[in-house]
Design an enzyme around this catalytic site. Structure first.
Site: not given
Ligand code: SF4
Length: 220
Positions: A103, A185, A211
């Site tokens: 993701c 997020c 990330c």
């Molecule tokens: S931080 Fe945002 S981009 Fe990363 S897994 Fe979570 S929802 Fe998805």
């Protein structure tokens, strides 16, 4: 020649060097406390380039409002929002639950990587600091990724960042003041408990700490 900096070197000295050495650098930001302080310091040092943000489709409304407040405050900076280009998945099918690495790769890393490859800046100005997480404990002012990353806040503590933000009345994301010391997020961020590292609320309990923008095989 490598500058003779120490842990006490002020971030503006590092930024001034960066602007002189890499005038076309870029400043990606997620508008956390660190990012907001870095934008202000960079502006005061003469930066008038882009502030690049990736809208994953899952940001808190407060984060988007913080971006807008910063854009209002610094009209000479060019705030760029990159859209991930992916609609949030229907409830129950969210990739962040089963494959957070995938993701993040699709929603964060790919849009920023694509933009940076197009702009091809020689260096990136980055807001990370040592005390955000144990994985950042050895961060230095300069870091070699695919291109040079300059981390002017590497040695500033959370207390020092907060003091700077308050002294200059910066528009810090309001979630910060209620325990969201690092804000990504909404599905992957919780407030931290007293004594936890700033990033302990990111992907909590999922064995993921970054990330992928700055660490890993796809890092910028
Ligand atoms: S931080 Fe945002 S981009 Fe990363 S897994 Fe979570 S929802 Fe998805």
């Amino acid at each position: 020649m490598t500058p003779s900096w120490t842990e006490e070197t002020h971030p503006q000295e590092v930024i001034a060097w960066a602007l002189e050495t890499y005038p076309n650098l870029l400043l990606p930001s997620a508008f956390n406390l660190n990012g907001t302080v870095l934008i202000d310091l960079a502006y005061r040092t003469g930066y008038r380039g882009e502030v690049v943000f990736v809208d994953t489709g899952y940001h808190f409304p407060e984060t988007l409002q913080t971006r807008d407040r910063l854009a209002e405050r610094y009209p000479d900076l060019h705030f760029v929002t990159l859209e991930a280009g992916l609609e949030p998945e229907p409830w129950g099918q969210e990739r962040y639950r089963t494959d957070p690495d995938g993701c993040c790769a699709a929603r964060k890393v790919a849009p920023l990587r694509s933009y940076i490859e197009k702009k091809n800046p020689p260096a990136l100005l980055n807001a990370r600091s040592r005390d955000q997480a144990p994985t950042r404990a050895h961060l230095g002012f300069l870091e070699l990724g695919e291109r040079i990353r300059i981390n002017p806040l590497a040695y500033w503590t959370r207390e020092r960042l907060e003091a700077y933000a308050k002294a200059h009345d910066l528009p810090v994301n309001p979630l910060y003041w209620v325990g969201f010391l690092s804000i990504g997020c909404w599905p992957c961020t919780r407030a931290v408990q007293p004594g936890e590292a700033a990033r302990a609320g990111r992907w909590a309990g999922r064995g993921k700490t970054e990330c992928g923008l700055w660490v890993g095989k796809e890092a910028l």
